[in-house]
Write an enzyme that holds these catalytic residues in place. Structure first.
Site, PDB file in Angstrom:
ATOM      1  N   ASP A 122      40.532 -64.297 -36.080  1.00  0.00           N
ATOM      2  CA  ASP A 122      41.555 -64.109 -35.050  1.00  0.00           C
ATOM      3  C   ASP A 122      42.736 -65.011 -35.369  1.00  0.00           C
ATOM      4  O   ASP A 122      42.566 -66.085 -35.966  1.00  0.00           O
ATOM      5  CB  ASP A 122      40.999 -64.449 -33.667  1.00  0.00           C
ATOM      6  CG  ASP A 122      40.048 -63.387 -33.136  1.00  0.00           C
ATOM      7  OD1 ASP A 122      40.170 -62.217 -33.542  1.00  0.00           O
ATOM      8  OD2 ASP A 122      39.192 -63.730 -32.301  1.00  0.00           O
ATOM      9  N   ASP A 140      41.913 -56.039 -32.590  1.00  0.00           N
ATOM     10  CA  ASP A 140      41.771 -56.115 -31.131  1.00  0.00           C
ATOM     11  C   ASP A 140      42.918 -55.387 -30.434  1.00  0.00           C
ATOM     12  O   ASP A 140      42.717 -54.717 -29.416  1.00  0.00           O
ATOM     13  CB  ASP A 140      41.758 -57.576 -30.668  1.00  0.00           C
ATOM     14  CG  ASP A 140      40.593 -58.373 -31.219  1.00  0.00           C
ATOM     15  OD1 ASP A 140      39.536 -57.782 -31.506  1.00  0.00           O
ATOM     16  OD2 ASP A 140      40.749 -59.600 -31.372  1.00  0.00           O
TER      17      ASP A 140
END
EC number: 3.4.23.36
Length: 166
Positions: A122, A140
């Site tokens: 991330d 995402d």
């Protein structure tokens, strides 16, 4: 009355979209791994920073204590379910088909990370001086925007159905 085929109701365009999205996701994650410091914010603009971290769970680090293979199986089940929905959705529902393609691309992007590294990379952080949102990635974003496209499609379909009844 026959259904009008939309771009993402056909297998080849949806496969190409998913492939391009997957390659973009993995290329960005490669660059993040190569050039971003670990868990150190790199400001981009006010309220947006790049921040490399690892997510051992699913969205918002939920299930981070679960066995990795359980999460892999869960992601594969989600992809299979979305493919099933895609096949059953009428061909004229553009936003639904686009949403399914985005969700599949995002799920596969995070699945590749999980299989290669045991975690998901991330790197996008929205924040203020007193608050910060969960760190996330392009995959995402695909999943979130894809879900939004499906909701939009349902709202448009409801409006269309109501106008046909009048």
């Amino acid at each position: 009355m026959s259904e009008r085929n939309t771009l993402f109701s056909r297998p080849l365009p949806i496969a190409l979209f998913i492939l391009v999205a997957l390659v973009a996701d993995q290329a960005i994650k490669y660059l993040v791994e190569a050039f971003l410091p670990f868990q150190e914010a790199v400001p981009v603009v006010p309220m947006l920073a790049l921040y490399r971290t690892y997510n051992y769970g699913v969205a918002f680090s939920m299930l981070s204590g679960m066995e990795g293979w359980f999460i892999v199986g869960m992601r594969l089940a989600v992809v299979a379910f979305v493919l099933w929905l895609w096949r059953r959705t009428p061909k004229d529902r553009f936003f639904a088909h686009l949403g399914y393609a985005m969700i599949i691309a995002g799920a596969l992007g995070n699945l590749v990370d999980r299989l290669l590294f045991g975690y998901v990379i991330d790197y996008i952080l929205f924040h203020t001086a007193t608050w910060s949102f969960a760190v996330f990635n392009l995959a995402d974003s695909f999943i979130t925007v894809g879900a939004g496209a499906i909701i939009l499609d349902e709202l448009l379909q409801t409006k269309k159905t109501r106008s046909l009844k009048l």
